[in-house]
Design a protein around this motif. Structure first.
Motif, short mmCIF file in Angstrom:
data_model
loop_
_atom_site.label_atom_id
_atom_site.label_comp_id
_atom_site.label_asym_id
_atom_site.label_seq_id
_atom_site.Cartn_x
_atom_site.Cartn_y
_atom_site.Cartn_z
N PRO A 199 63.08 63.80 26.88
CA PRO A 199 62.25 64.64 27.74
C PRO A 199 61.24 63.78 28.50
N VAL A 200 60.99 64.14 29.75
CA VAL A 200 60.10 63.35 30.60
C VAL A 200 59.00 64.23 31.20
N ALA A 201 57.77 63.74 31.09
CA ALA A 201 56.64 64.35 31.78
C ALA A 201 56.25 63.39 32.90
N GLU A 202 55.79 63.94 34.01
CA GLU A 202 55.36 63.11 35.13
C GLU A 202 53.88 63.35 35.39
N HIS A 203 53.14 62.25 35.57
CA HIS A 203 51.70 62.32 35.76
C HIS A 203 51.29 61.53 36.99
N SER A 204 50.36 62.08 37.75
CA SER A 204 49.86 61.37 38.93
C SER A 204 48.96 60.22 38.49
N PRO A 205 48.86 59.18 39.32
CA PRO A 205 47.97 58.06 38.99
C PRO A 205 46.53 58.54 38.73
N ARG A 206 46.09 59.52 39.47
CA ARG A 206 44.72 60.04 39.32
C ARG A 206 44.53 60.69 37.95
N ILE A 207 45.51 61.45 37.50
CA ILE A 207 45.44 62.10 36.19
C ILE A 207 45.47 61.05 35.08
N ALA A 245 48.95 52.91 29.88
CA ALA A 245 47.99 53.93 30.32
C ALA A 245 48.69 55.27 30.54
N VAL A 246 49.90 55.24 31.08
CA VAL A 246 50.66 56.47 31.30
C VAL A 246 50.99 57.11 29.95
N ALA A 247 51.39 56.30 28.97
CA ALA A 247 51.71 56.83 27.64
C ALA A 247 50.47 57.43 26.98
N ILE A 248 49.34 56.77 27.10
CA ILE A 248 48.09 57.27 26.52
C ILE A 248 47.69 58.59 27.19
N ALA A 249 47.78 58.62 28.50
CA ALA A 249 47.46 59.87 29.22
C ALA A 249 48.36 61.00 28.74
N ASP A 250 49.64 60.71 28.57
CA ASP A 250 50.57 61.72 28.12
C ASP A 250 50.20 62.22 26.72
N ALA A 251 49.79 61.30 25.86
CA ALA A 251 49.36 61.68 24.52
C ALA A 251 48.16 62.63 24.59
N HIS A 252 47.20 62.31 25.46
CA HIS A 252 46.00 63.15 25.61
C HIS A 252 46.34 64.49 26.23
N LEU A 253 47.33 64.51 27.11
CA LEU A 253 47.70 65.74 27.82
C LEU A 253 48.77 66.55 27.08
N GLY A 254 49.29 66.02 26.00
CA GLY A 254 50.30 66.74 25.23
C GLY A 254 51.63 66.89 25.92
N GLY A 255 51.99 65.91 26.76
CA GLY A 255 53.29 65.94 27.43
C GLY A 255 53.37 66.87 28.63
N HIS A 256 52.24 67.37 29.10
CA HIS A 256 52.25 68.29 30.24
C HIS A 256 51.93 67.56 31.52
#
Length: 156
Positions: free
Chosen positions: A98-106, A145-156
């Protein structure tokens, strides 16, 4: 939960794996996949795809997080980035990840606290959040940083 963070680029794609246990994060691995600038586009994309398949097979993450495309001033650069993202997403799809996508700003906001953070600020926070990590380079740092952000955001 193991999270694979990915920072796609045709020249050098960064990857990083972190373990998230509640609010606690730990570094598992990171690296960079460089492509030969003299190779054809199909060869470069295949190399990127195959290298990421090997990373996924080695670390068996539970999910992946990929940085979204931002539009460069140079349309040709944006197109190359889009090709690299395609290879990255295809590798994840091939491995049923499963893949979540996050903007650089987020990503910056989740890691540093502000979406306008500079690269140096993000890298400084990585040293605080993952003190044991020996980071392979700037692209690997971005992927972590993307992985850490994903962890904080819960994959959303």
């Amino acid at each position: 939960m193991l999270i694979l963070g990915l920072d796609p680029s045709l020249t050098c794609t960064g990857w990083g794996v972190v373990r998230a246990e509640g609010p606690r994060l730990s570094h598992i691995a990171n690296g960079q996949v460089a492509t030969d600038t003299k190779a054809s586009m199909p060869e470069r994309l295949l190399h990127l795809h195959d290298a990421l398949i090997a990373v996924i097979e080695t670390y068996r993450p539970d999910r992946a997080a990929v940085e979204e495309v931002f539009v460069n001033k140079n349309p040709k650069s944006t197109l190359k980035l889009a090709h690299a993202r395609g290879a990255v997403l295809t590798a994840c799809g091939r491995m049923s990840l499963p893949v979540a996508e996050h903007s650089p700003r987020i990503v910056k906001k989740a890691v540093v606290g502000t979406g306008a953070a500079e690269k140096q600020q993000v890298q400084a926070m990585l040293k605080v959040l993952l003190p044991a990590a020996n980071i392979s380079g700037p692209d690997a740092a971005d992927a972590l940083a993307v992985a850490i952000a994903d962890a904080h955001l819960g994959g959303h």
